[in-house]
Structures are given as C-alpha cells and as structure tokens.
Design an enzyme around this catalytic site. Structure first.
Site, PDB file in Angstrom:
ATOM      1  N   ASN A  11      35.148  73.734  75.365  1.00 35.37           N
ATOM      2  CA  ASN A  11      33.903  73.496  74.627  1.00 35.37           C
ATOM      3  C   ASN A  11      34.258  73.390  73.147  1.00 35.37           C
ATOM      4  O   ASN A  11      34.484  74.408  72.494  1.00 35.37           O
ATOM      5  CB  ASN A  11      32.931  74.661  74.888  1.00 35.37           C
ATOM      6  CG  ASN A  11      31.680  74.577  74.033  1.00 35.37           C
ATOM      7  OD1 ASN A  11      31.386  73.528  73.450  1.00 35.37           O
ATOM      8  ND2 ASN A  11      30.933  75.672  73.953  1.00 35.37           N
ATOM      9  N   LYS A  13      32.386  72.523  70.732  1.00 37.65           N
ATOM     10  CA  LYS A  13      31.265  72.791  69.820  1.00 37.65           C
ATOM     11  C   LYS A  13      31.195  71.682  68.749  1.00 37.65           C
ATOM     12  O   LYS A  13      31.499  70.533  69.073  1.00 37.65           O
ATOM     13  CB  LYS A  13      31.393  74.200  69.217  1.00 37.65           C
ATOM     14  CG  LYS A  13      31.599  75.259  70.308  1.00 37.65           C
ATOM     15  CD  LYS A  13      31.475  76.679  69.823  1.00 37.65           C
ATOM     16  CE  LYS A  13      31.713  77.618  70.989  1.00 37.65           C
ATOM     17  NZ  LYS A  13      31.488  79.012  70.670  1.00 37.65           N
ATOM     18  N   HIS A  95      23.705  77.257  76.378  1.00 41.83           N
ATOM     19  CA  HIS A  95      24.704  78.028  75.623  1.00 41.83           C
ATOM     20  C   HIS A  95      23.966  78.973  74.660  1.00 41.83           C
ATOM     21  O   HIS A  95      22.921  78.620  74.111  1.00 41.83           O
ATOM     22  CB  HIS A  95      25.627  77.078  74.854  1.00 41.83           C
ATOM     23  CG  HIS A  95      26.815  77.784  74.285  1.00 41.83           C
ATOM     24  ND1 HIS A  95      26.725  78.555  73.150  1.00 41.83           N
ATOM     25  CD2 HIS A  95      28.093  77.879  74.714  1.00 41.83           C
ATOM     26  CE1 HIS A  95      27.913  79.082  72.904  1.00 41.83           C
ATOM     27  NE2 HIS A  95      28.756  78.693  73.839  1.00 41.83           N
ATOM     28  N   GLU A  97      24.477  79.700  71.716  1.00 44.36           N
ATOM     29  CA  GLU A  97      24.282  79.150  70.371  1.00 44.36           C
ATOM     30  C   GLU A  97      23.058  78.235  70.341  1.00 44.36           C
ATOM     31  O   GLU A  97      22.453  78.029  69.282  1.00 44.36           O
ATOM     32  CB  GLU A  97      25.561  78.431  69.910  1.00 44.36           C
ATOM     33  CG  GLU A  97      26.643  79.452  69.570  1.00 44.36           C
ATOM     34  CD  GLU A  97      28.065  78.961  69.704  1.00 44.36           C
ATOM     35  OE1 GLU A  97      28.287  77.745  69.832  1.00 44.36           O
ATOM     36  OE2 GLU A  97      28.975  79.818  69.697  1.00 44.36           O
ATOM     37  N   GLU A 162      28.728  84.368  79.775  1.00 45.07           N
ATOM     38  CA  GLU A 162      29.255  84.473  78.408  1.00 45.07           C
ATOM     39  C   GLU A 162      28.492  85.566  77.645  1.00 45.07           C
ATOM     40  O   GLU A 162      27.419  85.293  77.088  1.00 45.07           O
ATOM     41  CB  GLU A 162      29.063  83.145  77.665  1.00 45.07           C
ATOM     42  CG  GLU A 162      29.852  81.985  78.244  1.00 45.07           C
ATOM     43  CD  GLU A 162      30.151  80.952  77.176  1.00 45.07           C
ATOM     44  OE1 GLU A 162      31.329  80.630  76.998  1.00 45.07           O
ATOM     45  OE2 GLU A 162      29.220  80.497  76.500  1.00 45.07           O
ATOM     46  N   GLY A 168      33.494  84.048  70.268  1.00 46.99           N
ATOM     47  CA  GLY A 168      34.067  83.867  68.943  1.00 46.99           C
ATOM     48  C   GLY A 168      34.413  85.165  68.231  1.00 46.99           C
ATOM     49  O   GLY A 168      34.686  85.165  67.031  1.00 46.99           O
ATOM     50  N   SER A 200      35.823  84.429  74.036  1.00 46.19           N
ATOM     51  CA  SER A 200      37.142  84.835  73.540  1.00 46.19           C
ATOM     52  C   SER A 200      38.253  84.740  74.592  1.00 46.19           C
ATOM     53  O   SER A 200      39.183  85.549  74.582  1.00 46.19           O
ATOM     54  CB  SER A 200      37.081  86.233  72.926  1.00 46.19           C
ATOM     55  OG  SER A 200      36.242  86.224  71.781  1.00 46.19           O
TER      56      SER A 200
HETATM   57  P1  PGA Z   1      34.978  81.268  72.252  1.00 40.25           P
HETATM   58  O1  PGA Z   1      33.673  80.411  72.663  1.00 40.25           O
HETATM   59  O2  PGA Z   1      36.022  80.980  73.305  1.00 40.25           O
HETATM   60  O3  PGA Z   1      35.364  80.745  70.906  1.00 40.25           O
HETATM   61  O4  PGA Z   1      34.580  82.689  72.267  1.00 40.25           O
HETATM   62  C1  PGA Z   1      33.283  80.311  74.006  1.00 40.25           C
HETATM   63  C2  PGA Z   1      31.980  79.584  74.103  1.00 40.25           C
HETATM   64  O5  PGA Z   1      31.125  79.748  73.217  1.00 40.25           O
HETATM   65  O6  PGA Z   1      31.747  78.831  75.065  1.00 40.25           O
END
Ligand code: PGA
Length: 239
Positions: A11, A13, A95, A97, A162, A168, A200
């Site tokens: 992903n 982003k 997601h 976000e 998640e 992150g 992460s």
């Molecule tokens: P990350 O993001 O691996 O940077 O924690 C995962 C995600 O948001 O899908």
C-alpha cells in the site's frame, strides 16, 4: 506453509511518482515470479499512477479506495468499474486513514459491494484504536466494524486486520494478540475468510507474523515503498 494462500499487499498510500511506480512494478513483478506457491503479490499505487505500473505478469494491481456508485456527479471520485478498466484486480476499502476522514462502516460496506459488483476483490480494513486497545475493547471495536460485512458473499473479499495504533508507528501487537483478533474476525465472517495483518509489518517481523495459521498475508505500508523491503517480505513468506 508454502502451500497456504497468502496475499502480500504493498500500500503505497500518497507516495511515489510515475517513474518510480513503473520501476517498482517491474522489479516487484520479477520478485513475485520467485514467490512461494500460493503467494499473491498486490501493488496498490496512487490511483493516478495505476496505468504506469504497466501489465505485470505475476504482480497484481490494486487501488487504495473506490466510490460506492458506478458513475455520476461525484467530482474527484473514481468508481470500482474504472479501477477494473485500468487493470486493477483488488481495491483497499475502509483503511483507517480514510475512516479518519469520516468514512463509516456502512460506506465501507457499500464500497465493498461496489467493488465486488465490478469484479474486484475488496481488501476491507478493520482495526481498533489505541483507546480501544488500552481499554481491552479490541473485540468490541472489531465487532462493530465487522457486523455490516456479514452481508457480503463469502469468498468475495479479503479482510485486513490493522490496529490503528500499529500503523506507521513501528509497534505491533504480540503474535498471540494477532492470532486472537484474526480468530475473532473469522468467527464472525466465516473461517474461510482470508484475514491479512497490517500495521508496521517489515522484513524483520514478517516471517513470524506470516507463520501464524490464522494469518493469510500482510498489508504493508512504509516497508513496501522500497523494492528491497518488498522483496524481503516476499522471501519471508517462504517460512
Ligand atoms: P505501515 O502501514 O506498514 O506503514 O504501518 C500499513 C497500512 O497502513 O496499510
């Protein structure tokens, strides 16, 4: 483990550019051809660059969001059918976000339904907040997010667990916590529902997480941005 179905989803982003998407798709497509049997690698670049990923042989393409309607007066939006037309087979929906921008559980369901109707496999994200985790309310929070999803036909979608606090942050739940959350998700949606872990994931922890029998892959953000990071995670899926 190598014969289990596993999905490794990059992903990106809101990162990258036309040239980096093209180079990455080519390199990760090559790496994907060496992946263990049963492993599906998916690359989700920013929507505008999907065409720049070309036509990879083994690497699948996905998007990071879609609209719930097929077409119409929705300025700035992209439908699931358009993503399919552009070469996608997968789309991430719900997601955290995007949920943070106001997307609710019902909208997530409608987006997943639109994706399935367009012939895409939605990767539906669920996960508890830091406050829910701290209060031991993980199951309760997941239950709320999962309840609309029971309407979806079995086998038509993937789930990504998640935890919001793990995204992150460099922090991950313990393998016991991941196993328990995945088992709970399967108890609600059916034991055959593939549940990926995200938050992460990196080359250092991927092997241990992917070894869990309840885990059907990983949704990877920051560690997926570099070809080397994604290659190491593909290798980790060998067990
Ligand atoms: P990350 O993001 O691996 O940077 O924690 C995962 C995600 O948001 O899908």
């Amino acid at each position: 483990m190598s014969t289990r179905a596993l999905w490794l989803v990059a992903n990106w982003k809101m990162n990258g550019a036309a040239a980096t998407v093209a180079d990455y798709a080519q390199a990760v497509d090559e790496a994907a051809t060496t992946a263990a049997e049963g492993v599906t690698c998916v690359f989700c670049p920013p929507t505008i660059y999907i065409g720049h990923a070309g036509k990879p042989k083994r690497l699948k393409l996905g998007a990071q969001n879609c609209h719930s309607e097929k077409s119409g007066a929705f300025t700035g939006e992209v439908s699931a059918g358009m993503l399919k037309d552009a070469g996608c087979e997968y789309v991430i929906v719900g997601h955290s976000e995007r949920r943070a921008e106001g997307e609710n559980d019902l909208q997530v369901l409608f987006k997943a339904q639109a994706a399935i109707a367009a012939g895409l496999k939605p990767i539906i994200c669920v996960g508890e907040s830091q406050a829910d985790y701290d209060a031991n309310h993980t199951t309760k929070a997941l239950g709320v997010q999962l309840s609309p999803l029971v309407k979806l036909p079995a086998g038509s979608y993937l789930v990504a667990y998640e935890p919001v606090w793990a995204i992150g942050s460099g922090k991950t739940p313990s393998v016991l916590e991941i196993g328990a959350a995945h088992a709970y998700i399967k108890s609600v949606l059916g034991s055959a529902t593939p549940v990926l872990y995200g938050g992460s994931v990196n080359a250092g922890n991927a092997r241990e997480i992917l070894a869990l029998s309840e885990v059907s892959g990983a949704l990877v953000g920051s560690a997926s941005l570099a070809v080397s990071g994604m290659k190491e995670i593909i290798n980790a899926a060998r067990g």
